[in-house]
Design an enzyme around this catalytic site. Structure first.
Site, PDB file in Angstrom:
ATOM      1  N   SER A  22     -13.238 -11.195  -1.403  1.00  0.00           N
ATOM      2  CA  SER A  22     -12.204 -10.178  -1.168  1.00  0.00           C
ATOM      3  C   SER A  22     -11.929  -9.309  -2.394  1.00  0.00           C
ATOM      4  O   SER A  22     -11.086  -8.419  -2.338  1.00  0.00           O
ATOM      5  CB  SER A  22     -10.909 -10.841  -0.698  1.00  0.00           C
ATOM      6  OG  SER A  22     -10.507 -11.859  -1.596  1.00  0.00           O
ATOM      7  N   ASN A 110      -3.113 -20.237  -2.487  1.00  0.00           N
ATOM      8  CA  ASN A 110      -2.307 -19.917  -1.300  1.00  0.00           C
ATOM      9  C   ASN A 110      -0.924 -19.386  -1.662  1.00  0.00           C
ATOM     10  O   ASN A 110      -0.464 -18.396  -1.097  1.00  0.00           O
ATOM     11  CB  ASN A 110      -2.192 -21.141  -0.392  1.00  0.00           C
ATOM     12  CG  ASN A 110      -3.552 -21.576   0.131  1.00  0.00           C
ATOM     13  OD1 ASN A 110      -4.553 -20.878  -0.074  1.00  0.00           O
ATOM     14  ND2 ASN A 110      -3.610 -22.730   0.783  1.00  0.00           N
ATOM     15  N   THR A 155      13.821  21.174  25.927  1.00  0.00           N
ATOM     16  CA  THR A 155      13.693  19.833  26.503  1.00  0.00           C
ATOM     17  C   THR A 155      12.571  19.963  27.523  1.00  0.00           C
ATOM     18  O   THR A 155      12.399  21.037  28.125  1.00  0.00           O
ATOM     19  CB  THR A 155      14.987  19.345  27.192  1.00  0.00           C
ATOM     20  OG1 THR A 155      15.266  20.225  28.276  1.00  0.00           O
ATOM     21  CG2 THR A 155      16.178  19.315  26.260  1.00  0.00           C
ATOM     22  N   SER A 278     -12.519  28.511  10.121  1.00  0.00           N
ATOM     23  CA  SER A 278     -13.621  28.026  10.958  1.00  0.00           C
ATOM     24  C   SER A 278     -14.928  28.544  10.376  1.00  0.00           C
ATOM     25  O   SER A 278     -14.981  29.652   9.844  1.00  0.00           O
ATOM     26  CB  SER A 278     -13.424  28.554  12.383  1.00  0.00           C
ATOM     27  OG  SER A 278     -14.670  28.660  13.042  1.00  0.00           O
ATOM     28  N   LYS A 284     -10.086  32.600  12.511  1.00  0.00           N
ATOM     29  CA  LYS A 284      -9.306  31.369  12.678  1.00  0.00           C
ATOM     30  C   LYS A 284      -8.594  30.924  11.412  1.00  0.00           C
ATOM     31  O   LYS A 284      -9.112  31.057  10.309  1.00  0.00           O
ATOM     32  CB  LYS A 284     -10.213  30.220  13.147  1.00  0.00           C
ATOM     33  CG  LYS A 284     -10.731  30.361  14.556  1.00  0.00           C
ATOM     34  CD  LYS A 284      -9.709  30.060  15.643  1.00  0.00           C
ATOM     35  CE  LYS A 284      -9.286  28.629  15.689  1.00  0.00           C
ATOM     36  NZ  LYS A 284     -10.187  27.763  16.414  1.00  0.00           N
ATOM     37  N   ASN A 286      -6.672  27.354  10.905  1.00  0.00           N
ATOM     38  CA  ASN A 286      -6.334  26.138  11.641  1.00  0.00           C
ATOM     39  C   ASN A 286      -5.314  25.270  10.898  1.00  0.00           C
ATOM     40  O   ASN A 286      -5.384  25.141   9.679  1.00  0.00           O
ATOM     41  CB  ASN A 286      -7.598  25.310  11.891  1.00  0.00           C
ATOM     42  CG  ASN A 286      -8.601  26.060  12.748  1.00  0.00           C
ATOM     43  OD1 ASN A 286      -8.207  26.841  13.622  1.00  0.00           O
ATOM     44  ND2 ASN A 286      -9.869  25.862  12.485  1.00  0.00           N
ATOM     45  N   GLU A 291      -2.639  18.620  11.766  1.00  0.00           N
ATOM     46  CA  GLU A 291      -3.459  17.872  12.732  1.00  0.00           C
ATOM     47  C   GLU A 291      -3.866  16.520  12.150  1.00  0.00           C
ATOM     48  O   GLU A 291      -3.908  15.510  12.859  1.00  0.00           O
ATOM     49  CB  GLU A 291      -4.696  18.677  13.119  1.00  0.00           C
ATOM     50  CG  GLU A 291      -4.345  19.874  13.983  1.00  0.00           C
ATOM     51  CD  GLU A 291      -5.527  20.795  14.179  1.00  0.00           C
ATOM     52  OE1 GLU A 291      -5.911  21.019  15.335  1.00  0.00           O
ATOM     53  OE2 GLU A 291      -6.085  21.301  13.182  1.00  0.00           O
ATOM     54  N   TYR A 318      -1.638 -22.051   5.667  1.00  0.00           N
ATOM     55  CA  TYR A 318      -2.562 -20.982   5.276  1.00  0.00           C
ATOM     56  C   TYR A 318      -3.878 -21.109   6.035  1.00  0.00           C
ATOM     57  O   TYR A 318      -4.426 -22.194   6.182  1.00  0.00           O
ATOM     58  CB  TYR A 318      -2.856 -21.020   3.755  1.00  0.00           C
ATOM     59  CG  TYR A 318      -3.830 -19.917   3.353  1.00  0.00           C
ATOM     60  CD1 TYR A 318      -3.381 -18.632   3.054  1.00  0.00           C
ATOM     61  CD2 TYR A 318      -5.207 -20.133   3.340  1.00  0.00           C
ATOM     62  CE1 TYR A 318      -4.271 -17.609   2.749  1.00  0.00           C
ATOM     63  CE2 TYR A 318      -6.110 -19.123   3.033  1.00  0.00           C
ATOM     64  CZ  TYR A 318      -5.639 -17.861   2.736  1.00  0.00           C
ATOM     65  OH  TYR A 318      -6.507 -16.851   2.437  1.00  0.00           O
ATOM     66  N   GLN A 323      -6.486 -13.380   4.952  1.00  0.00           N
ATOM     67  CA  GLN A 323      -7.129 -12.427   4.042  1.00  0.00           C
ATOM     68  C   GLN A 323      -7.277 -11.044   4.697  1.00  0.00           C
ATOM     69  O   GLN A 323      -7.470 -10.046   4.019  1.00  0.00           O
ATOM     70  CB  GLN A 323      -8.498 -12.974   3.608  1.00  0.00           C
ATOM     71  CG  GLN A 323      -9.237 -12.106   2.600  1.00  0.00           C
ATOM     72  CD  GLN A 323     -10.428 -12.823   2.001  1.00  0.00           C
ATOM     73  OE1 GLN A 323     -10.238 -13.714   1.182  1.00  0.00           O
ATOM     74  NE2 GLN A 323     -11.631 -12.479   2.415  1.00  0.00           N
TER      75      GLN A 323
HETATM   76  N1  ARG Z   1      -8.641 -14.150  -0.936  1.00  0.00           N
HETATM   77  C1  ARG Z   1      -7.700 -15.018  -0.319  1.00  0.00           C
HETATM   78  C2  ARG Z   1      -6.718 -14.218   0.555  1.00  0.00           C
HETATM   79  O1  ARG Z   1      -6.658 -13.045   0.382  1.00  0.00           O
HETATM   80  C3  ARG Z   1      -6.945 -15.768  -1.348  1.00  0.00           C
HETATM   81  C4  ARG Z   1      -6.462 -17.109  -0.942  1.00  0.00           C
HETATM   82  C5  ARG Z   1      -7.583 -18.019  -0.704  1.00  0.00           C
HETATM   83  N2  ARG Z   1      -7.153 -19.362  -0.527  1.00  0.00           N
HETATM   84  C6  ARG Z   1      -8.005 -20.303  -0.167  1.00  0.00           C
HETATM   85  N3  ARG Z   1      -7.562 -21.483  -0.086  1.00  0.00           N
HETATM   86  N4  ARG Z   1      -9.245 -20.025   0.093  1.00  0.00           N
HETATM   87  O2  ARG Z   1      -6.033 -14.746   1.389  1.00  0.00           O
END
Ligand code: ARG
Length: 461
Positions: A22, A110, A155, A278, A284, A286, A291, A318, A323
């Site tokens: 991550s 966690n 309305t 455009s 044009k 826009n 938008e 957890y 994640q």
């Molecule tokens: N990258 C994990 C998350 O965003 C961090 C926590 C991971 N904890 C674990 N026990 N693998 O949630």
């Protein structure tokens, strides 16, 4: 270097590692992870895990990493570690050697990630609160110049009754003010409880003063239940709800302005600075900024529904599903922030076509209610007056005339009490000035509304 591996006989498949890691998005919590780590070092020092000397060496190294992160956050994204927690620990060990391996005592990723994300949300709230206020200030500045300018009120997207342009602008200012209040409330709740010290799920085994730790990180108190604390993502759902509601407001604003700016309406003209051309049709211009605001609402609402579904039926406590909270939150907050700024930019150079707006306000028999009120003042019960005016409108439509173009004789076919003073009643300024109640469109009521909001904004500057 991974934070685990002892019980494994094989390393991860590269495809799994790419899927699982991550760091490529949670690098954005580097500063928060370091702030949390500094507070944790202090807490375990007080619990006797670290000597004072060890603690200060760790603090110094964490400060160096903080400075690096603040200097170039994005560089962390490609460092190759599993996540931001692994990155920080590896870098710490590189700096202080084995001492760095002590920091994770009594802590789990966690409670660490739960803390980091809460700290990130807190900062995001502060940034967004400021951009909401900036947008409100911009709306007020424009509304002030238009508290007397007549504008068609709708309305069912049918011309209903005239209002002032300032009144219309302030309607949106009120929506954004509620967004501000809603987000402030969410921020208070985030600040109320700190998950650090919950460890993996059962609470840390070290004698940590968790309330003192919470206070040192700017929270009111330690979270009361460790199972809940490591799996609680209410703040993500709530921030995304706040973002979604606000984006719905922004999309309504965008849609109104797109209609008002269209060739069919021409009530306002958007600046060249927020429109684009455009490639094929040279004439044009826009309304792309608007938008995109309207379109991006879908993206933010999608982030909210995605997060709700991720949380649905999640087993205690957890799970790695959690994640999935970050990418959409980061994207939604970035998008919300950009849209608030873009909406303010649209207003900095928005031109009202007074003439077109007035013409439209005059059309569509939008003063018909006035004629009914005129009759009420002469003793006709409102429901009867409503029917009389309906017939008069039909007559005027057939003659291709506005109500005020009918003669007194014409009017008297419908009710004999109508006299020459009817024309003043049908006049738009008269009609606007009569809506002189709190919240009404009479210019001095709109000015009073502006003043109240201005005072609120001044108090938070
Ligand atoms: N990258 C994990 C998350 O965003 C961090 C926590 C991971 N904890 C674990 N026990 N693998 O949630």
């Amino acid at each position: 270097m991974a934070l685990w591996g002892g019980r494994f006989t094989q390393g991860p498949d590269q495809r799994f590692k790419d899927f699982n890691d991550s760091l490529k998005f949670d690098y954005r919590m580097a500063v928060e992870d370091l702030e949390g780590s500094k507070a944790w070092a202090q807490a375990i020092c007080q619990a006797g895990v670290l000597s004072a000397e060890e603690c200060s060496r760790l603090q110094a190294a964490l400060d160096e990493l903080l400075a690096e992160a603040q200097d170039n956050l994005a560089a962390i994204a490609s460092a190759g570690d599993e996540d931001i927690h692994s990155y920080v620990e590896r870098r710490l060990i590189e700096k202080v050697g084995d001492l760095g391996k002590k920091l994770h005592t009594g802590r789990s990723r966690n409670d660490q990630v739960a803390l980091d994300l809460k700290l990130w949300c807190r900062k995001a709230c502060e940034v967004i609160l400021k951009s909401i206020s900036d947008l409100e200030r911009e709306l007020i500045a424009v509304a002030k110049g238009h508290s007397e300018d007549i504008f068609p009120g709708y309305t069912h997207l049918q011309r209903a009754q005239p209002v002032t342009f300032g009144h219309w602008i302030m309607a949106y200012a009120q929506m954004f003010e509620r967004d501000y209040q809603r987000l402030s409330n969410a921020l208070e709740l985030i600040k109320s409880s700190c998950p650090l010290g919950s460890a993996a799920l059962a609470g840390t085994a070290y004698k940590i003063d968790r309330d003192a730790l919470a206070k040192s990180l700017g929270f009111a108190a330690a979270s009361p239940n460790s199972l809940d604390a490591v799996s609680d993502r209410d703040h993500v759902m709530e921030l995304l709800s706040c973002a979604s509601i606000s984006m719905v407001h922004l999309s309504r604003l965008a849609e109104d302005l797109i209609i008002y700016n269209s060739g069919e309406a021409r009530f306002v003209e958007l600046s060249d600075t927020v429109t684009s051309g455009s490639s094929l049709m040279p004439q044009k211009k826009n309304p792309d900024a608007l938008e995109l605001i309207r379109g991006k609402c879908g993206r933010v609402v999608g982030a909210l529904s995605g997060m709700l579904v991720t949380m649905k039926a999640l087993p205690m406590a957890y799970d790695k599903d959690l994640q999935e909270d970050k990418e959409r939150l980061f994207d939604a907050v970035d998008t919300w922030h950009d849209c608030l700024q873009m909406a303010a930019l649209v207003f900095t150079d928005l031109r009202l076509n007074r003439h077109e707006a007035l013409l439209a306000a005059k059309g569509g028999y939008s003063n018909a209610t006035e004629l009914a009120d005129y009759l009420v003042a002469r003793g006709v019960p409102f429901r009867e007056a409503h029917g009389i005016v309906g017939r008069a409108v039909l007559f005027a439509i057939e003659k291709g005339k506005a109500l005020e173009d009918l003669s007194v004789d014409d009017f008297q076919q419908f009710n004999p009490s109508i006299g020459g003073d009817v024309y003043e009643a049908l006049e738009l300024h008269h009609l606007i000035n009569k809506r002189d109640v709190k919240g009404g469109t009479a210019p001095h009521q709109v000015q009073a509304e502006i003043k109240v909001l201005e005072q609120k904004l001044a108090a938070r500057a």
